[in-house]
Design a protein around this motif. Structure first.
Motif, PDB file in Angstrom:
ATOM      1  N   GLU B 146       0.841  -1.204   0.000  1.00  0.00           N
ATOM      2  CA  GLU B 146       0.000   0.000   0.000  1.00  0.00           C
ATOM      3  C   GLU B 146       0.877   1.256   0.000  1.00  0.00           C
ATOM      4  O   GLU B 146       0.564   2.244  -0.651  1.00  0.00           O
ATOM      5  N   ARG B 147       1.966   1.170   0.737  1.00  0.00           N
ATOM      6  CA  ARG B 147       2.874   2.334   0.803  1.00  0.00           C
ATOM      7  C   ARG B 147       3.574   2.563  -0.531  1.00  0.00           C
ATOM      8  O   ARG B 147       3.652   3.702  -1.002  1.00  0.00           O
ATOM      9  N   ILE B 148       4.073   1.505  -1.137  1.00  0.00           N
ATOM     10  CA  ILE B 148       4.841   1.737  -2.377  1.00  0.00           C
ATOM     11  C   ILE B 148       3.926   2.173  -3.525  1.00  0.00           C
ATOM     12  O   ILE B 148       4.369   2.863  -4.431  1.00  0.00           O
ATOM     13  N   LYS B 149       2.650   1.813  -3.434  1.00  0.00           N
ATOM     14  CA  LYS B 149       1.715   2.301  -4.446  1.00  0.00           C
ATOM     15  C   LYS B 149       1.482   3.807  -4.287  1.00  0.00           C
ATOM     16  O   LYS B 149       1.086   4.496  -5.215  1.00  0.00           O
ATOM     17  N   GLN B 150       1.716   4.289  -3.061  1.00  0.00           N
ATOM     18  CA  GLN B 150       1.634   5.741  -2.815  1.00  0.00           C
ATOM     19  C   GLN B 150       3.008   6.401  -2.981  1.00  0.00           C
ATOM     20  O   GLN B 150       3.227   7.508  -2.494  1.00  0.00           O
ATOM     21  N   GLU B 151       3.914   5.659  -3.614  1.00  0.00           N
ATOM     22  CA  GLU B 151       5.284   6.128  -3.861  1.00  0.00           C
ATOM     23  C   GLU B 151       6.031   6.444  -2.568  1.00  0.00           C
ATOM     24  O   GLU B 151       6.877   7.331  -2.521  1.00  0.00           O
ATOM     25  N   LYS B 152       5.706   5.675  -1.522  1.00  0.00           N
ATOM     26  CA  LYS B 152       6.472   5.757  -0.272  1.00  0.00           C
ATOM     27  C   LYS B 152       7.369   4.535  -0.191  1.00  0.00           C
ATOM     28  O   LYS B 152       7.098   3.516  -0.830  1.00  0.00           O
ATOM     29  N   GLU B 153       8.393   4.612   0.614  1.00  0.00           N
ATOM     30  CA  GLU B 153       9.267   3.465   0.807  1.00  0.00           C
ATOM     31  C   GLU B 153       8.618   2.494   1.793  1.00  0.00           C
ATOM     32  O   GLU B 153       7.810   2.918   2.635  1.00  0.00           O
ATOM     33  N   PRO B 154       8.998   1.206   1.722  1.00  0.00           N
ATOM     34  CA  PRO B 154       8.527   0.289   2.765  1.00  0.00           C
ATOM     35  C   PRO B 154       8.975   0.782   4.150  1.00  0.00           C
ATOM     36  O   PRO B 154      10.000   1.464   4.266  1.00  0.00           O
ATOM     37  N   ALA B 155       8.205   0.400   5.184  1.00  0.00           N
ATOM     38  CA  ALA B 155       8.472   0.919   6.525  1.00  0.00           C
ATOM     39  C   ALA B 155       9.882   0.593   7.007  1.00  0.00           C
ATOM     40  O   ALA B 155      10.535   1.419   7.652  1.00  0.00           O
ATOM     41  N   CYS B 156      10.364  -0.621   6.678  1.00  0.00           N
ATOM     42  CA  CYS B 156      11.702  -1.016   7.141  1.00  0.00           C
ATOM     43  C   CYS B 156      12.776  -0.130   6.521  1.00  0.00           C
ATOM     44  O   CYS B 156      13.776   0.192   7.167  1.00  0.00           O
ATOM     45  N   VAL B 157      12.562   0.257   5.275  1.00  0.00           N
ATOM     46  CA  VAL B 157      13.548   1.109   4.585  1.00  0.00           C
ATOM     47  C   VAL B 157      13.508   2.510   5.172  1.00  0.00           C
ATOM     48  O   VAL B 157      14.544   3.107   5.474  1.00  0.00           O
ATOM     49  N   GLN B 158      12.299   3.009   5.366  1.00  0.00           N
ATOM     50  CA  GLN B 158      12.167   4.382   5.859  1.00  0.00           C
ATOM     51  C   GLN B 158      12.765   4.532   7.255  1.00  0.00           C
ATOM     52  O   GLN B 158      13.363   5.565   7.568  1.00  0.00           O
ATOM     53  N   THR B 159      12.624   3.471   8.065  1.00  0.00           N
ATOM     54  CA  THR B 159      13.008   3.621   9.469  1.00  0.00           C
ATOM     55  C   THR B 159      14.477   3.284   9.744  1.00  0.00           C
ATOM     56  O   THR B 159      14.981   3.598  10.812  1.00  0.00           O
ATOM     57  N   CYS B 160      15.156   2.662   8.792  1.00  0.00           N
ATOM     58  CA  CYS B 160      16.532   2.187   9.045  1.00  0.00           C
ATOM     59  C   CYS B 160      17.451   3.360   9.415  1.00  0.00           C
ATOM     60  O   CYS B 160      17.608   4.304   8.635  1.00  0.00           O
ATOM     61  N   ILE B 161      18.041   3.261  10.591  1.00  0.00           N
ATOM     62  CA  ILE B 161      18.818   4.408  11.078  1.00  0.00           C
ATOM     63  C   ILE B 161      20.175   4.531  10.401  1.00  0.00           C
ATOM     64  O   ILE B 161      20.760   5.603  10.382  1.00  0.00           O
ATOM     65  N   THR B 162      20.682   3.427   9.865  1.00  0.00           N
ATOM     66  CA  THR B 162      21.983   3.520   9.189  1.00  0.00           C
ATOM     67  C   THR B 162      21.813   3.611   7.675  1.00  0.00           C
ATOM     68  O   THR B 162      22.812   3.644   6.950  1.00  0.00           O
ATOM     69  N   LYS B 163      20.574   3.638   7.240  1.00  0.00           N
ATOM     70  CA  LYS B 163      20.268   3.711   5.803  1.00  0.00           C
ATOM     71  C   LYS B 163      20.953   2.577   5.030  1.00  0.00           C
ATOM     72  O   LYS B 163      21.463   2.769   3.930  1.00  0.00           O
ATOM     73  N   CYS B 164      20.985   1.397   5.657  1.00  0.00           N
ATOM     74  CA  CYS B 164      21.617   0.264   4.976  1.00  0.00           C
ATOM     75  C   CYS B 164      20.666  -0.358   3.956  1.00  0.00           C
ATOM     76  O   CYS B 164      21.079  -1.174   3.141  1.00  0.00           O
ATOM     77  N   ARG B 165      19.388   0.014   4.009  1.00  0.00           N
ATOM     78  CA  ARG B 165      18.413  -0.546   3.071  1.00  0.00           C
ATOM     79  C   ARG B 165      18.142   0.452   1.941  1.00  0.00           C
ATOM     80  O   ARG B 165      17.941   1.647   2.194  1.00  0.00           O
ATOM     81  N   THR B 166      18.115  -0.068   0.723  1.00  0.00           N
ATOM     82  CA  THR B 166      17.768   0.742  -0.439  1.00  0.00           C
ATOM     83  C   THR B 166      16.655   0.030  -1.197  1.00  0.00           C
ATOM     84  O   THR B 166      16.748  -1.175  -1.448  1.00  0.00           O
ATOM     85  N   PHE B 167      15.616   0.781  -1.524  1.00  0.00           N
ATOM     86  CA  PHE B 167      14.481   0.207  -2.236  1.00  0.00           C
ATOM     87  C   PHE B 167      14.318   0.958  -3.552  1.00  0.00           C
ATOM     88  O   PHE B 167      14.479   2.177  -3.608  1.00  0.00           O
ATOM     89  N   GLY B 168      14.024   0.233  -4.627  1.00  0.00           N
ATOM     90  CA  GLY B 168      13.850   0.943  -5.894  1.00  0.00           C
ATOM     91  C   GLY B 168      13.583   0.009  -7.053  1.00  0.00           C
ATOM     92  O   GLY B 168      13.257  -1.168  -6.862  1.00  0.00           O
ATOM     93  N   ASP B 169      13.742   0.548  -8.247  1.00  0.00           N
ATOM     94  CA  ASP B 169      13.412  -0.172  -9.474  1.00  0.00           C
ATOM     95  C   ASP B 169      14.655  -0.874 -10.025  1.00  0.00           C
ATOM     96  O   ASP B 169      15.601  -0.215 -10.470  1.00  0.00           O
ATOM     97  N   LEU B 170      14.618  -2.186 -10.026  1.00  0.00           N
ATOM     98  CA  LEU B 170      15.771  -2.945 -10.525  1.00  0.00           C
ATOM     99  C   LEU B 170      15.874  -2.888 -12.047  1.00  0.00           C
ATOM    100  O   LEU B 170      16.958  -3.113 -12.603  1.00  0.00           O
ATOM    101  N   ASP B 171      14.765  -2.607 -12.706  1.00  0.00           N
ATOM    102  CA  ASP B 171      14.789  -2.546 -14.174  1.00  0.00           C
ATOM    103  C   ASP B 171      15.395  -1.237 -14.689  1.00  0.00           C
ATOM    104  O   ASP B 171      15.747  -1.138 -15.870  1.00  0.00           O
ATOM    105  N   ASP B 172      15.459  -0.249 -13.824  1.00  0.00           N
ATOM    106  CA  ASP B 172      16.029   1.039 -14.234  1.00  0.00           C
ATOM    107  C   ASP B 172      17.536   1.026 -13.931  1.00  0.00           C
ATOM    108  O   ASP B 172      17.937   1.061 -12.765  1.00  0.00           O
TER     109      ASP B 172
END
Lengths: 372, 205
Positions: B146-172
């Protein structure tokens, strides 16, 4: 009373009614726990995300083996009475296997999808088709034998013989196809499925011969040979543990030497070796039949346990998960699966259905038509 | 469009914020973790260290759960996400057994009979999410769909304090995640199972 007499219930009616009453009580207890499970009461079973298969699945495998094996021998034998009894037992076995699955799944009311909108590439589809055909073929053979329809009997025997072989192979593909369950990955399990099914069928045939006081020497010899093969395969698998050190053998090692070893050894000795010797010596035949069936169920319990072991082994030694036991000897293990009272009650209820069905129908169905 | 996630294990501190964010976002039941963190110790003292591995559904391109599901309840959305239609799930748990990542859980208990705090009523938060977790079906990480359809990041990505998670389009090929995968020599978990996950890792476990 007339109906009872015609159905042969008067002679052993008291005993049969007692059996059915006991089965009904067991069934009610099982249904109670089943209703608890279906309404989401926590703790009815001991399954976890890491131990997602339990003894209800073992019961399914056991009944399917008995059902398929009985249908195979119903198709092979020329003795009409024995064929009728075996096809009935085969039918009860396959139906009870289905009941065990219904008790095991989370939302049984949606099972209609498996027939109406199935996904053909799912391996479960094979089981659905083969078990459905097993029921149909068993009914055809029973009807043929009861009505004396020679064509139906001929077709039914051929179909039952074929489905008796194919059905366990279909199920074995489901389990060996679970690439993530290391304990199931050995392709030897496909052979075990077929072997145990034929073994169960042969011993049921011996049992039917004992009840009907008929010669069962051929079936007895087949049972002895298959029991010996089963024991040798198990021992070979055990011996392999000494020669292979890779992680894929860990599940087998845990079963043979680890926390579940008592179940493995009791099953092997009491359920395979002892009855093999007794049958070969023609001693204590009824006990031997019971022991082989006990061993068949035990083997299915061991099989299910094996698939539930060490799911995270591939991630390396010492991996720590909050829900699992801390590593004692380098590899983190799942907490031992101990079935709950609820699970045992549901399994007992499935057995009760089988026993009650056989008790209620034995006198009715053990008499074939006058002419074939 | 093919959604994917990358986790830089050299940056992850195993603080568990992603685990909590996932639970807060999805209100999963007691004992259910769509996102969790594995850890292990390697080496012997004094040359020892701890390694961590955040793990969840890998949203595989060739997902065994989808291939084995007998009713089609597990399905590909077509954008790199694997979801479960709980209306179709029969709770056979075959998908749990074929998943090499053990990313799925079975909802055995009715949320209303299994509150987080035994002996107490459901919290208002639990009440809100109780209907999201029907009994008798399997569930798993949904990429916070539901979040990514609203162009938001998944909650785990948004909350990661070290920004070790990256979410995005693998085809791009120009997306941040694609660039990091290329430059960081990223790897997939358990490639021998042939699942081709849309989940990548940088660093060693």
């Amino acid at each position: 009373m007339g109906i009872l007499k015609r159905n042969g219930l008067s002679a052993n009616g008291g005993r049969r009614i007692a059996i059915v009453v006991v089965c009904a009580i067991v069934l009610v207890a099982g249904l109670y726990f089943y209703s608890q499970k279906q309404t989401g009461v926590p703790g009815v079973d001991a399954l976890t995300p890491y131990t997602s298969l339990g003894i209800l699945m073992s019961a399914f495998l056991f009944f399917e083996a008995v059902g398929a094996g009985s249908l195979l021998f119903a198709g092979l034998t020329d003795d009409r009475e024995r064929s009728l009894a075996l096809s009935l037992i085969g039918l009860v076995g396959v139906v009870c296997a289905g009941i065990a699955v219904v008790a095991d799944v989370g939302t049984p009311l949606r099972l209609w999808q498996l027939w109406i909108t199935p996904v053909a590439y799912s391996p479960i589809f094979l089981d659905i088709v083969f078990m459905t055909l097993g029921v149909i073929f068993a009914v055809l053979l029973i009807v043929g034998l009861k009505t004396g329809n020679a064509l139906l009997v001929k077709a039914g025997r051929a179909a039952c013989g074929a489905i008796g072989v194919i059905m366990p192979l279909g199920t074995s593909l489901i389990f060996t196809g679970m690439s993530a369950a290391l304990g199931f990955e050995s392709l030897l399990e496909i052979a075990y499925f077929l072997l145990q099914s034929v073994m169960a069928g042969s011993i049921v045939s011996v049992g039917v011969g004992l009840v009907r006081k008929r010669d069962s020497s051929r079936e007895r010899k087949i049972a002895v040979a298959l029991l010996a093969c089963n024991a040798l395969l198990r021992l070979s698998e055990m011996a392999l543990c000494f020669y292979r050190t890779d992680t894929t053998m860990e599940a087998t090692k845990a079963i043979v030497f680890g926390q579940y070893a008592p179940i493995f050894w009791i099953t092997l000795i009491a359920g395979v070796v002892v009855p093999c010797v007794l049958l070969a010596a023609r001693k204590f035949m009824p006990i031997s039949v019971f022991l082989v069936l006990f061993g068949a169920f035990g083997s299915k319990v061991v099989f299910i346990l094996k698939g539930n072991l060490f799911p995270y082994i591939d991630f390396g030694e010492g991996v720590r998960l909050p829900m699992l036991q801390p590593p004692v000897d380098g590899i983190q293990a799942i907490y031992p699966y101990v079935p709950t009272v609820g699970e045992w009650a549901m399994v007992a209820a499935v057995f009760a259905v089988a026993v009650a069905a056989l008790a209620l129908t034995s006198s009715i169905w053990m008499q074939p038509g006058k002419s074939e | 469009m093919r959604y994917g996630m990358l986790i830089d294990l050299t940056a992850c501190t195993a603080c568990g914020a992603c685990v909590m964010a996932c639970k807060m976002q999805n209100g999963t039941q007691q004992g259910t973790y769509w996102c969790t963190v594995l850890s292990k110790e390697v080496g012997t003292y004094p040359n020892s260290s701890k390694r961590v591995l955040p793990i969840g559904c890998q949203h595989c391109t060739k997902a065994p759960c989808v291939e084995h599901c007998p009713t089609g309840a597990s399905y590909y959305t077509g954008d790199g996400t694997v979801l479960i239609n709980s209306e179709k799930c029969i709770g056979c748990r075959l998908c749990m057994n074929v998943c090499p990542y053990h990313a799925r859980t079975f909802n055995e208990a009715d949320p209303e009979k299994n509150p987080y705090f035994a002996g107490f009523d459901l919290t208002p938060f639990e009440k809100v999410h109780a209907a999201d977790h029907p009994t008798g079906v399997v569930e798993k990480c949904v990429h916070c769909y539901e979040r990514i359809k609203q162009e938001k990041e998944p909650a785990c990505v948004q909350t990661c304090i070290t920004k070790c998670r990256t979410f995005g389009d693998l085809d791009d090929p120009d997306s941040e995640i694609s660039r990091k995968i290329r430059e960081g020599n990223a790897w997939q978990l358990l490639p021998e199972y042939g699942t081709d996950p849309n989940f990548y890792y940088i660093g060693q476990f």
